[in-house]
Scaffold this active site. Structure first.
Site, PDB file in Angstrom:
ATOM      1  N   TRP A  10     156.764  42.616 101.696  1.00  0.00           N
ATOM      2  CA  TRP A  10     157.565  42.437 100.474  1.00  0.00           C
ATOM      3  C   TRP A  10     156.926  41.445  99.508  1.00  0.00           C
ATOM      4  CZ3 TRP A  10     163.421  42.018 102.287  1.00  0.00           C
ATOM      5  CH2 TRP A  10     163.748  43.177 103.009  1.00  0.00           C
ATOM      6  N   HIS A  98     145.985  38.211 104.481  1.00  0.00           N
ATOM      7  CA  HIS A  98     146.147  39.167 103.385  1.00  0.00           C
ATOM      8  C   HIS A  98     145.188  38.797 102.258  1.00  0.00           C
ATOM      9  CE1 HIS A  98     147.864  41.426 100.088  1.00  0.00           C
ATOM     10  NE2 HIS A  98     148.409  42.194 100.998  1.00  0.00           N
ATOM     11  N   GLY A 176     148.151  47.374  94.797  1.00  0.00           N
ATOM     12  CA  GLY A 176     148.974  47.190  93.607  1.00  0.00           C
ATOM     13  C   GLY A 176     148.379  47.804  92.354  1.00  0.00           C
ATOM     14  N   GLY A 237     152.999  47.735 100.298  1.00  0.00           N
ATOM     15  CA  GLY A 237     153.475  46.692  99.399  1.00  0.00           C
ATOM     16  C   GLY A 237     154.622  47.206  98.549  1.00  0.00           C
ATOM     17  N   GLY A 238     154.312  47.583  97.299  1.00  0.00           N
ATOM     18  CA  GLY A 238     155.329  47.970  96.323  1.00  0.00           C
ATOM     19  C   GLY A 238     156.362  48.957  96.841  1.00  0.00           C
TER      20      GLY A 238
HETATM   21  P1  13P Z   1     150.624  48.003  97.482  1.00  0.00           P
HETATM   22  O1  13P Z   1     151.191  49.010  98.438  1.00  0.00           O
HETATM   23  O2  13P Z   1     151.608  47.491  96.485  1.00  0.00           O
HETATM   24  O3  13P Z   1     149.338  48.476  96.874  1.00  0.00           O
HETATM   25  O4  13P Z   1     150.250  46.704  98.372  1.00  0.00           O
HETATM   26  C1  13P Z   1     149.530  46.861  99.543  1.00  0.00           C
HETATM   27  C2  13P Z   1     149.533  45.567 100.249  1.00  0.00           C
HETATM   28  O5  13P Z   1     148.951  44.600  99.805  1.00  0.00           O
HETATM   29  C3  13P Z   1     150.299  45.463 101.499  1.00  0.00           C
HETATM   30  O6  13P Z   1     150.029  44.279 102.163  1.00  0.00           O
END
Ligand code: 13P
Length: 256
Positions: A10, A98, A176, A237-238
């Site tokens: 998140w 990360h 992202g 992520g998103g």
């Molecule tokens: P997104 O799915 O937003 O590209 O992010 C990936 C991420 O960094 C998960 O740790």
């Protein structure tokens, strides 16, 4: 046997109310049929961990992870959170290394190694993130970069430790950005990581470690990624901030 896993990161998102709503939404959506044998992990901001763990006490499908941990057990490190603290909250795992922590907070493979040790020493699983920047991808030596992150971050660990370490390949250029690695690009890296694991540990360990893909993974592209033989799941992520989207990705994993 390596596990299929879909984990949601998140990051620094959600208010308290939004976080608890999201947990409720996932509790309602994730039935045995949806989850199958997929391990589901959510990673809320640390301030909500206690309440999120509490809200999931009776839920058998969703595990909870933290987004970071400090290298030490305790001490004068204002603002930091330690592995014993997370363990005392019944958190299950910690994301370590990360790329955002590497990029904005100066984390190195060396500090990741210490943090992985902290996780394991406190009976927490480690989700160790690796991945190349756009420049490293374009320069062509990305595999070397990734395997160096593996070698340095996992230095000193033995095959048995790998039972509690999940790897997450996250190409920085795909995080992202909406730009996702093609299934072939991701598979190439995942296969390279697994070959490295076989050499560094042994064939059985390489076969058993879960290697997740992260970077703009969405309900619409998850199935083709998860269909690759060395992609065991995703670190999202998103799309993990929306119960429906995250559930869609879990379904893609379960049904792949
Ligand atoms: P997104 O799915 O937003 O590209 O992010 C990936 C991420 O960094 C998960 O740790």
């Amino acid at each position: 046997m390596r596990r299929r896993i879909v984990a949601g990161n998140w990051k620094m998102n959600t208010t308290y109310a939004e976080a608890m709503d999201l947990v409720e939404g996932l509790k309602n959506a994730l039935t045995q049929e949806v989850v199958g044998d997929t391990g589901v992990i959510i990673t809320p901001p640390s301030v909500y961990l206690s309440d999120v763990v509490g809200a999931l006490v009776d839920n058998e499908f969703i595990a909870v992870a933290a987004q970071n941990v400090h290298e030490k057990d305790n001490g004068a490190f204002t603002g930091e959170i330690s592995a014993p603290m997370l363990s005392s909250l019944d958190v299950d795992a910690i994301i370590i290394g990360h790329s955002e922590r590497r990029q904005y907070f100066g984390e190195s493979n060396e500090s990741c190694k210490v943090k992985i040790g902290q996780a394991l020493n406190n009976e927490l699983a480690a989700i160790y993130c690796i991945g190349e920047t756009l420049e490293e991808r374009q320069s062509g030596n990305f595999m070397e970069v990734i395997l160096n992150q593996c070698a340095e971050g996992l230095e000193g660990f033995i095959a048995d430790d790998m039972d509690n370490i999940i790897l997450a390949y996250e190409p920085v250029w795909a995080i992202g950005t909406g730009e996702v690695a093609t299934p072939e690009q991701a598979q190439e890296v995942h296969a390279g990581i697994r070959a490295w694991l076989a050499e560094r540990f042994d064939a059985e360990t390489a076969e058993n470690v879960s290697v997740l893909y992260g970077g703009s993974c969405k309900p619409g592209n998850a199935a083709e990624l998860f269909a690759q033989p060395d992609i065991d799941g995703g670190l999202i992520g998103g799309a993990s901030l929306n119960a429906e989207d995250f559930t869609g990705i879990i379904k893609a994993r379960t049904n792949a």
